[in-house]
Design a protein around this motif. Structure first.
Motif, PDB file in Angstrom:
ATOM      1  N   PRO A 227      10.734 -23.397  72.228  1.00 37.28           N
ATOM      2  CA  PRO A 227       9.130 -23.463  71.943  1.00 37.28           C
ATOM      3  C   PRO A 227       8.607 -23.652  73.376  1.00 37.28           C
ATOM      4  O   PRO A 227       7.952 -24.626  73.344  1.00 37.28           O
ATOM      5  N   VAL A 228       8.760 -23.121  74.252  1.00 35.33           N
ATOM      6  CA  VAL A 228       8.359 -23.404  75.607  1.00 35.33           C
ATOM      7  C   VAL A 228       6.867 -23.456  75.596  1.00 35.33           C
ATOM      8  O   VAL A 228       6.195 -24.301  76.283  1.00 35.33           O
ATOM      9  N   ARG A 229       6.243 -22.439  75.163  1.00 39.52           N
ATOM     10  CA  ARG A 229       4.498 -22.437  75.110  1.00 39.52           C
ATOM     11  C   ARG A 229       4.099 -23.466  74.611  1.00 39.52           C
ATOM     12  O   ARG A 229       3.199 -24.361  75.022  1.00 39.52           O
ATOM     13  N   GLU A 230       4.544 -24.104  73.370  1.00 37.53           N
ATOM     14  CA  GLU A 230       4.160 -25.310  72.641  1.00 37.53           C
ATOM     15  C   GLU A 230       4.513 -26.463  73.604  1.00 37.53           C
ATOM     16  O   GLU A 230       3.636 -27.357  73.559  1.00 37.53           O
ATOM     17  N   VAL A 231       5.677 -26.701  74.092  1.00 36.23           N
ATOM     18  CA  VAL A 231       5.743 -27.856  74.902  1.00 36.23           C
ATOM     19  C   VAL A 231       5.266 -27.912  76.357  1.00 36.23           C
ATOM     20  O   VAL A 231       4.497 -28.909  76.476  1.00 36.23           O
ATOM     21  N   ALA A 232       4.721 -26.562  76.818  1.00 33.32           N
ATOM     22  CA  ALA A 232       3.851 -26.707  77.892  1.00 33.32           C
ATOM     23  C   ALA A 232       2.445 -27.188  77.383  1.00 33.32           C
ATOM     24  O   ALA A 232       1.753 -27.707  78.255  1.00 33.32           O
ATOM     25  N   ARG A 233       1.904 -26.545  76.508  1.00 35.96           N
ATOM     26  CA  ARG A 233       0.606 -27.034  75.994  1.00 35.96           C
ATOM     27  C   ARG A 233       0.580 -28.558  75.617  1.00 35.96           C
ATOM     28  O   ARG A 233      -0.237 -29.409  75.964  1.00 35.96           O
ATOM     29  N   ASP A 234       1.876 -29.062  74.923  1.00 35.94           N
ATOM     30  CA  ASP A 234       2.054 -30.342  74.744  1.00 35.94           C
ATOM     31  C   ASP A 234       1.945 -31.444  76.024  1.00 35.94           C
ATOM     32  O   ASP A 234       1.112 -32.422  76.185  1.00 35.94           O
ATOM     33  N   LEU A 235       2.521 -30.886  77.054  1.00 33.27           N
ATOM     34  CA  LEU A 235       2.551 -31.450  78.471  1.00 33.27           C
ATOM     35  C   LEU A 235       1.130 -31.661  78.868  1.00 33.27           C
ATOM     36  O   LEU A 235       0.647 -32.483  79.368  1.00 33.27           O
ATOM     37  N   ARG A 236       0.501 -30.548  78.775  1.00 30.92           N
ATOM     38  CA  ARG A 236      -0.986 -30.301  79.376  1.00 30.92           C
ATOM     39  C   ARG A 236      -1.820 -31.274  78.733  1.00 30.92           C
ATOM     40  O   ARG A 236      -2.578 -31.832  79.451  1.00 30.92           O
ATOM     41  N   ASP A 237      -1.450 -31.297  77.275  1.00 33.13           N
ATOM     42  CA  ASP A 237      -2.903 -31.975  76.687  1.00 33.13           C
ATOM     43  C   ASP A 237      -2.560 -33.255  76.566  1.00 33.13           C
ATOM     44  O   ASP A 237      -3.610 -33.902  76.263  1.00 33.13           O
ATOM     45  N   CYS A 238      -1.193 -33.985  76.740  1.00 32.56           N
ATOM     46  CA  CYS A 238      -1.126 -35.322  76.529  1.00 32.56           C
ATOM     47  C   CYS A 238      -1.763 -36.160  77.960  1.00 32.56           C
ATOM     48  O   CYS A 238      -1.776 -37.263  77.760  1.00 32.56           O
ATOM     49  N   GLY A 239      -1.825 -35.321  79.016  1.00 30.10           N
ATOM     50  CA  GLY A 239      -2.305 -35.811  80.211  1.00 30.10           C
ATOM     51  C   GLY A 239      -1.374 -36.595  80.939  1.00 30.10           C
ATOM     52  O   GLY A 239      -1.790 -37.319  82.047  1.00 30.10           O
ATOM     53  N   ALA A 240      -0.074 -36.660  80.581  1.00 28.92           N
ATOM     54  CA  ALA A 240       0.770 -37.596  81.587  1.00 28.92           C
ATOM     55  C   ALA A 240       1.279 -36.877  82.776  1.00 28.92           C
ATOM     56  O   ALA A 240       1.445 -37.670  83.817  1.00 28.92           O
ATOM     57  N   ALA A 241       1.220 -35.551  82.731  1.00 28.07           N
ATOM     58  CA  ALA A 241       1.833 -34.680  83.896  1.00 28.07           C
ATOM     59  C   ALA A 241       1.092 -33.273  83.691  1.00 28.07           C
ATOM     60  O   ALA A 241       0.870 -32.879  82.753  1.00 28.07           O
ATOM     61  N   VAL A 242       1.231 -32.677  85.084  1.00 25.15           N
ATOM     62  CA  VAL A 242       0.667 -31.298  85.106  1.00 25.15           C
ATOM     63  C   VAL A 242       2.019 -30.477  84.896  1.00 25.15           C
ATOM     64  O   VAL A 242       2.987 -30.610  85.461  1.00 25.15           O
ATOM     65  N   PRO A 243       1.917 -29.751  83.916  1.00 24.73           N
ATOM     66  CA  PRO A 243       3.207 -28.807  83.670  1.00 24.73           C
ATOM     67  C   PRO A 243       3.568 -27.806  84.645  1.00 24.73           C
ATOM     68  O   PRO A 243       2.469 -26.994  85.146  1.00 24.73           O
ATOM     69  N   LEU A 244       4.685 -27.737  85.048  1.00 18.84           N
ATOM     70  CA  LEU A 244       5.298 -26.897  86.203  1.00 18.84           C
ATOM     71  C   LEU A 244       6.279 -26.012  85.364  1.00 18.84           C
ATOM     72  O   LEU A 244       7.560 -26.548  85.098  1.00 18.84           O
ATOM     73  N   VAL A 245       6.091 -25.027  84.934  1.00 15.95           N
ATOM     74  CA  VAL A 245       7.067 -24.158  84.189  1.00 15.95           C
ATOM     75  C   VAL A 245       7.937 -23.187  84.798  1.00 15.95           C
ATOM     76  O   VAL A 245       7.252 -22.106  85.464  1.00 15.95           O
ATOM     77  N   VAL A 246       9.436 -23.134  84.510  1.00 18.00           N
ATOM     78  CA  VAL A 246      10.281 -22.051  85.094  1.00 18.00           C
ATOM     79  C   VAL A 246      10.561 -21.215  83.849  1.00 18.00           C
ATOM     80  O   VAL A 246      11.283 -21.793  83.042  1.00 18.00           O
ATOM     81  N   CYS A 247      10.408 -19.944  83.728  1.00 20.72           N
ATOM     82  CA  CYS A 247      10.853 -19.062  82.669  1.00 20.72           C
ATOM     83  C   CYS A 247      12.022 -18.190  82.740  1.00 20.72           C
ATOM     84  O   CYS A 247      12.195 -17.516  82.065  1.00 20.72           O
ATOM     85  N   GLY A 248      12.701 -18.335  83.738  1.00 13.66           N
ATOM     86  CA  GLY A 248      13.739 -17.626  84.166  1.00 13.66           C
ATOM     87  C   GLY A 248      13.477 -16.007  84.104  1.00 13.66           C
ATOM     88  O   GLY A 248      12.553 -15.705  84.689  1.00 13.66           O
ATOM     89  N   ARG A 249      14.199 -15.248  83.488  1.00 11.05           N
ATOM     90  CA  ARG A 249      14.176 -13.785  83.276  1.00 11.05           C
ATOM     91  C   ARG A 249      13.221 -13.422  82.325  1.00 11.05           C
ATOM     92  O   ARG A 249      12.877 -12.218  82.125  1.00 11.05           O
ATOM     93  N   ASN A 250      12.542 -14.343  81.592  1.00 10.70           N
ATOM     94  CA  ASN A 250      11.641 -14.053  80.468  1.00 10.70           C
ATOM     95  C   ASN A 250      10.285 -13.786  81.215  1.00 10.70           C
ATOM     96  O   ASN A 250       9.142 -14.852  81.152  1.00 10.70           O
ATOM     97  N   GLU A 251      10.050 -12.592  81.564  1.00  9.74           N
ATOM     98  CA  GLU A 251       8.628 -12.138  82.005  1.00  9.74           C
ATOM     99  C   GLU A 251       7.188 -12.368  81.118  1.00  9.74           C
ATOM    100  O   GLU A 251       6.149 -12.547  81.328  1.00  9.74           O
ATOM    101  N   THR A 252       7.721 -11.907  79.826  1.00  7.90           N
ATOM    102  CA  THR A 252       6.658 -11.975  78.833  1.00  7.90           C
ATOM    103  C   THR A 252       6.388 -13.431  78.417  1.00  7.90           C
ATOM    104  O   THR A 252       5.174 -13.572  78.349  1.00  7.90           O
ATOM    105  N   LEU A 253       7.387 -14.367  78.493  1.00  6.60           N
ATOM    106  CA  LEU A 253       7.140 -15.918  78.451  1.00  6.60           C
ATOM    107  C   LEU A 253       5.625 -16.273  79.572  1.00  6.60           C
ATOM    108  O   LEU A 253       4.960 -17.087  79.334  1.00  6.60           O
ATOM    109  N   ALA A 254       6.223 -15.794  80.626  1.00  7.75           N
ATOM    110  CA  ALA A 254       5.506 -16.324  81.946  1.00  7.75           C
ATOM    111  C   ALA A 254       4.069 -15.453  81.667  1.00  7.75           C
ATOM    112  O   ALA A 254       3.156 -16.538  82.151  1.00  7.75           O
ATOM    113  N   ASP A 255       4.139 -14.582  81.240  1.00  8.01           N
ATOM    114  CA  ASP A 255       2.448 -13.797  81.119  1.00  8.01           C
ATOM    115  C   ASP A 255       1.862 -14.541  79.881  1.00  8.01           C
ATOM    116  O   ASP A 255       0.435 -14.747  80.081  1.00  8.01           O
TER     117      ASP A 255
END
Length: 476
Positions: A227-255
């Protein structure tokens, strides 16, 4: 059969180790690559094989694609399979038959003069253990446990020595029946090391990252699953840190992440050490090699939004070992990340992670590569083995003893058998779970698309096998 490995030329007098991994994700291959590098540096010759390339009739590709599709399309099915095999203490008869089909092929591929064989993948351990038990393989077989949790499939009868990262997986391996378990610590590329404030600032500038804001590096394996999208949004919304995401070969996820407004998103990354040097905390969901690399880099680690199966068991084991925090309640995310980024909990975890790689200054080096080299040079005579196990003898890997030879079958029959096995493996893996969900027909259609049976008769081995550990990029 064509040569399947990645041979390293060394003088004929050098000891030779064969490492058998599997390109299922990239963690197993990453551990194999670092073991290889260290063994070569110690003066041993090394050949590295991919078990999936040893399976006949392109079955390896089906296994890899099936595992990928289960994680992406039906994680609930993967959890059921993982739990059922854990309770049963291993795989069923179909899985055993599939692995049996690789035994003679792997045995024939072993170079003359092989002094020891190391597995970094449970299926490879099963194949090698069977060869060892019935006397066809007469040199030591080791399993390097790449994770902090140990599924029973990792512990195969016939394996002489299990090498563990820590006392927690060592205890799990013993509970699963392993007799000779040695705690040797992890391996990680030497590029993963702590940096000072200057190195951190340089890494952030190189990637165009905020110079002062706390950064949470979110990884999800080479396939970008969970659930990478959900986790990235949780990180952003909680305000503790700026999310920096590595998606590997999943270009759809990156988009998708960019469309969600996540600013710092990467696909396949060449300079993963640099990203770790830039970050303040690692957030991961599988507990694989990337976690170990973070420990080596002095980066605190949090498990959150874990994938089923080994993701959950690794999170629990890492938490038990005191090297990573397992965040199971989203309401705790901000608080725990704050403690890891700028609190005493983070300092303690950095120390605990770095301690995994610290050799005892008053004792012998017990790293997994050193232990492998020691066992290779000493031979089976110096390993405590069962009296029922065959006695040591020089290996003759390209000649199968008459008593162990299988009755030859026509090529067409072998192909039909392995094709049937592939279909049965798929049906057994997902059938029960699919039958209990409304999304079953769509899932079966998607899974069926990867069963390209017209391709099964084509030649699979085309010379040297690419190994992800030798390619550019990074994994989890």
């Amino acid at each position: 059969m064509p040569h399947l490995g990645n041979p390293v030329r060394r003088p004929s007098s050098a000891e030779r180790v064969v490492i058998v991994s599997a390109s299922v994700g990239a963690g197993h291959d990453g551990a194999a690559a670092e073991l290889e590098r260290r063994l070569v540096a110690a003066g041993l010759a090394v050949d590295r094989f991919d078990l999936l390339d040893v399976l006949p009739a392109r079955l390896g590709r089906l296994v890899r694609d099936g595992y990928h599709r289960l994680l992406v399309r039906a994680p609930w099915a993967y959890q059921r399979i993982y739990s059922s095999t854990e309770r049963a203490g291993g795989g069923g008869p179909v899985a055993r038959a599939l692995l049996r089909s690789a035994e003679e092929r792997l045995l024939r591929a072993l170079p003359a003069g092989t002094g020891a064989v190391v597995s970094t993948y449970p299926g490879a351990s099963r194949v090698l253990g069977n060869l060892r038990l019935d006397g066809r393989l007469t040199v030591p077989v080791l399993t390097y446990l790449t994770d902090f949790s140990v599924h029973p499939l990792w512990v195969a009868d016939g394996v002489d020595v299990h090498l563990a990262l820590h006392t927690v997986p060592a205890a799990q391996a013993r509970a699963a029946g392993a007799r000779d378990v040695r705690v040797c610590g992890p391996v990680a590329d030497p590029r993963f090391h702590p940096v000072d404030a200057t190195g951190r600032a340089a890494a952030r500038a190189r990637f165009g990252l905020p110079p002062t804001a706390p950064l949470a590096l979110l990884v999800a394996g080479s396939w970008g699953v969970g659930p990478v999208r959900e986790v990235a949004r949780d990180l952003r919304d909680c305000g503790a840190a700026v999310p920096l995401v590595v998606c590997g070969r999943n270009e759809t996820l990156a988009d998708q992440l960019r469309a969600d407004g996540i600013e710092h998103v990467h696909g396949w990354v060449d300079d993963m050490p640099g990203l770790m040097h830039a970050a303040d905390v690692l957030v991961q969901n599988a507990g694989g090699l990337t976690s170990l690399e973070a420990f080596a880099a002095g980066l605190p680690v949090a498990s959150y939004g874990c994938i089923p199966g080994h993701g959950l068991t690794n999170a629990a084991a890492l938490d038990e070992a005191g090297v990573a925090a397992w965040i199971q309640d989203p309401a705790q995310l901000k608080h725990v990340l704050g403690e890891l980024i700028d609190g005493p909990r983070g300092l303690l975890q950095r120390e605990a992670g770095l301690a995994l790689f610290a050799a005892d200054p008053h004792g012998p080096d017990r790293g997994p590569a050193t232990e492998t080299a020691r066992i290779c040079r000493a031979g089976v005579e110096h390993i405590l083995v069962s009296a029922a196990r065959p006695s040591a003898a020089p290996i003759a890997p390209r000649v199968t003893p008459p008593a162990a030879r299988r009755v030859a079958r026509p090529a067409a029959l072998r192909l039909a058998t392995t094709t049937a096995l592939a279909c049965t493996v798929w049906a057994g893996a997902v059938g029960t779970a699919v039958a209990t969900t409304e999304s079953g027909p769509g899932l079966m259609h998607a899974i069926g698309q990867s069963l390209d049976l017209d391709d099964l008769g084509h030649a699979h081995h085309t010379g040297r096998v690419p190994v992800p550990g030798h390619a550019k990029g990074h994994h989890a």
